[in-house]
Design a protein around this motif. Structure first.
Motif, short mmCIF file in Angstrom:
data_model
loop_
_atom_site.label_atom_id
_atom_site.label_comp_id
_atom_site.label_asym_id
_atom_site.label_seq_id
_atom_site.Cartn_x
_atom_site.Cartn_y
_atom_site.Cartn_z
N PRO A 179 65.03 36.34 54.78
CA PRO A 179 64.33 36.21 55.92
C PRO A 179 64.37 37.34 56.65
CG PRO A 179 66.50 35.24 56.04
CD PRO A 179 66.44 35.53 54.91
N GLU A 180 63.63 37.57 57.82
CA GLU A 180 63.66 38.74 58.84
C GLU A 180 64.99 39.20 59.15
OE1 GLU A 180 61.60 40.46 62.84
OE2 GLU A 180 61.19 38.15 62.09
N ARG A 181 66.00 38.41 59.65
CA ARG A 181 67.31 38.76 59.83
C ARG A 181 68.06 38.17 58.67
NH1 ARG A 181 64.35 38.37 64.46
NH2 ARG A 181 64.52 39.88 66.10
N PHE A 182 69.24 39.02 58.26
CA PHE A 182 70.01 38.34 57.22
C PHE A 182 71.31 39.21 57.44
CE2 PHE A 182 67.29 41.79 55.66
CZ PHE A 182 68.01 42.70 55.32
N THR A 183 72.52 38.50 56.56
CA THR A 183 73.64 38.74 56.54
C THR A 183 73.81 40.09 55.40
OG1 THR A 183 74.60 37.23 55.29
CG2 THR A 183 74.62 37.16 57.96
N LEU A 184 74.76 40.65 55.52
CA LEU A 184 75.27 41.41 54.22
C LEU A 184 75.65 40.57 53.06
CD1 LEU A 184 77.10 44.62 55.56
CD2 LEU A 184 74.69 44.45 54.83
N ARG A 185 76.14 39.13 53.36
CA ARG A 185 76.64 38.48 52.38
C ARG A 185 75.29 37.72 51.73
NH1 ARG A 185 78.12 35.04 55.49
NH2 ARG A 185 76.37 33.42 55.46
N GLY A 218 72.21 44.00 66.36
CA GLY A 218 73.12 43.63 67.44
C GLY A 218 73.38 42.22 67.62
N GLU A 219 72.79 41.16 66.65
CA GLU A 219 73.12 39.73 66.67
C GLU A 219 73.85 39.42 65.68
OE1 GLU A 219 69.27 37.73 66.65
OE2 GLU A 219 68.35 39.42 67.73
N ARG A 220 74.41 38.01 65.88
CA ARG A 220 75.46 37.52 64.61
C ARG A 220 74.77 36.11 64.25
NH1 ARG A 220 79.84 40.04 63.32
NH2 ARG A 220 80.56 41.65 64.97
N TYR A 232 71.27 41.87 60.15
CA TYR A 232 70.69 42.90 59.80
C TYR A 232 68.98 42.66 59.65
CZ TYR A 232 75.14 45.37 59.02
OH TYR A 232 76.34 45.97 59.47
N ARG A 233 68.15 43.70 59.65
CA ARG A 233 66.94 43.68 59.35
C ARG A 233 66.59 45.01 58.28
NH1 ARG A 233 65.74 45.03 64.78
NH2 ARG A 233 65.19 43.07 65.05
N ALA A 234 65.57 44.56 57.65
CA ALA A 234 65.34 45.80 56.58
C ALA A 234 64.58 46.78 57.35
CB ALA A 234 64.33 45.24 55.51
N HIS A 235 64.97 47.93 56.96
CA HIS A 235 64.41 49.25 57.44
C HIS A 235 64.16 50.33 56.64
CE1 HIS A 235 63.47 52.44 60.54
NE2 HIS A 235 64.48 53.25 59.84
N ILE A 236 63.00 50.37 55.72
CA ILE A 236 62.45 51.22 54.77
C ILE A 236 61.78 52.19 55.17
CG2 ILE A 236 61.70 51.00 52.44
CD1 ILE A 236 63.98 49.10 52.95
N PRO A 237 62.51 53.39 55.02
CA PRO A 237 61.54 54.66 55.53
C PRO A 237 60.61 55.04 54.40
CG PRO A 237 63.89 55.22 55.28
CD PRO A 237 63.71 53.86 54.64
N LYS A 238 59.35 55.63 54.76
CA LYS A 238 58.12 55.61 54.09
C LYS A 238 58.52 56.24 52.79
CE LYS A 238 54.69 55.27 57.89
NZ LYS A 238 53.62 56.09 58.41
N ARG A 239 59.28 57.45 52.93
CA ARG A 239 59.71 57.82 51.41
C ARG A 239 60.14 57.11 50.49
NH1 ARG A 239 63.54 59.45 54.95
NH2 ARG A 239 65.76 59.01 54.28
N ASP A 240 60.63 56.07 50.91
CA ASP A 240 61.66 55.09 50.03
C ASP A 240 60.57 53.98 49.79
OD1 ASP A 240 63.79 56.56 50.08
OD2 ASP A 240 64.68 55.78 51.54
#
Length: 242
Positions: A179-185, A218-220, A232-240
Motif C-alpha cells: 500500500p502507499e504507507r507500509f511498515t518495514l515488516r 512520521g505516522e505509526r 514508510y512510503r516509497a521514495h525512489i530517486p529518478k536515477r534508481d
C-alpha cells in the motif's frame, strides 16, 4: 521495379504465417507466498485446465493493444502497467497449429484482484511453490494438490518468478505489492514471499534504509496488538527508477 510496384505484386502466401498470442502473467503475494492469476479454460485444447489469461492477436492490433484488451476482457482488470517478459516459440507448444506467444508481466497488490475474482468465477489466484522435481514451479488452488497448467504456461510462470527474484537486488519492484504507507515488516514479508526464504531482520532493514528508497511518514500503524510500527512510503530517486 520500385518498392510500390514490388509490394503490389508481393505474394503474402509465399511463406507460412504462424499465429501470435499474448499471455498475461499477473502476480501478487497472498498469505506469504507468490500467487498468479489463472483462468479455467472452457474449450479445447486443454478444456477444464487452468491457464494464464490470453488470446490471439488481431491482424489490426499491436501486441500492446492486444495485451490491454486481454487484461480488460479476460483478466477483468484496468489501469495495470504490464510489460513484455519473453517470447515463447517452441514448435509444438500449441497442439492446434504453429503459435508464438508473447508473455506480458505485471506485479499487483492482492486488492487489485478482488473485484475480478468476485465477478468472474472462472478466475482464481493460485499460490506458487517450487516443484519437488526441482527447477520449475507448481501452482496450487485453495490448498489442494498442484494443478496441471495448459500449454507451456508453467514455464512462463517459472521464468517470470525467476526474473522477479533477480530484480529484487537492484530495483524497487517489490513496492508494487505494498500500500502507499507500509511498515518495514510488511516490506520484508514481501521479499521473503518472493524469494522463498527467511531474511535476517536487522540486516534487511539496514539494507533497505541505506538504499534511500524509503521515506518515513512520521505516522505509526493502527490496530496493532503490539507496539505500533513506523510507517514508510516509497521514495525512489529518478536515477534508481527502472
Amino acid at each position: 521495379m520500385d518498392e510500390r510496384a514490388y509490394l503490389e505484386r508481393y505474394d503474402a502466401n509465399a511463406y507460412d504465417r504462424p499465429s501470435v498470442t499474448v499471455d498475461l502473467i499477473l502476480m501478487s503475494v497472498v498469505d506469504g507466498a507468490p500467487a498468479v492469476l489463472l483462468a479455467e479454460r472452457g474449450q479445447h485444447p486443454f478444456a477444464g485446465h487452468w491457464a494464464l489469461p490470453g488470446g490471439f492477436v488481431g491482424m489490426d492490433e499491436s501486441l500492446d493493444a492486444a495485451a490491454r484488451r486481454i487484461l480488460h476482457d479476460k483478466a477483468h482488470l484496468t489501469d495495470a502497467y504490464i510489460e513484455q517478459l519473453y517470447t515463447f516459440g517452441a514448435v509444438q507448444r500449441d497442439p492446434r497449429m504453429r503459435v508464438i506467444s508473447v508473455a506480458y508481466f505485471a506485479l499487483l497488490p492482492v486488492e487489485r484482484f478482488r473485484a475480478a475474482l468476485r465477478h468472474a468465477p472462472e478466475l482464481t489466484l493460485a499460490s506458487l511453490g517450487v516443484s519437488p522435481s526441482g527447477g520449475g514451479v507448481e501452482a496450487r488452488i485453495d490448498g489442494d494438490g498442484p494443478v496441471t497448467l495448459a500449454f507451456d504456461h508453467d514455464a512462463m510462470i517459472a521464468l517470470a518468478l525467476e526474473r522477479l527474484r533477480g530484480k529484487l537486488d537492484y530495483s524497487h519492484v517489490a513496492f508494487a505489492l505494498l500500500p502507499e504507507r507500509f511498515t518495514l515488516r510488511m516490506l520484508q514479508e514481501v521479499y521473503e514471499a518472493i524469494l522463498g526464504q527467511r531474511l535476517n531482520k536487522p540486516a534487511f532493514r539496514r539494507r533497505m534504509l541505506d538504499r534511500g528508497w524509503l521515506e518515513a511518514t512520521g505516522e505509526r500503524e493502527t490496530g496493532a496488538s503490539f507496539r505500533p510500527a513506523e510507517l514508510y512510503r516509497a521514495h525512489i530517486p529518478k536515477r534508481d527508477a527502472r
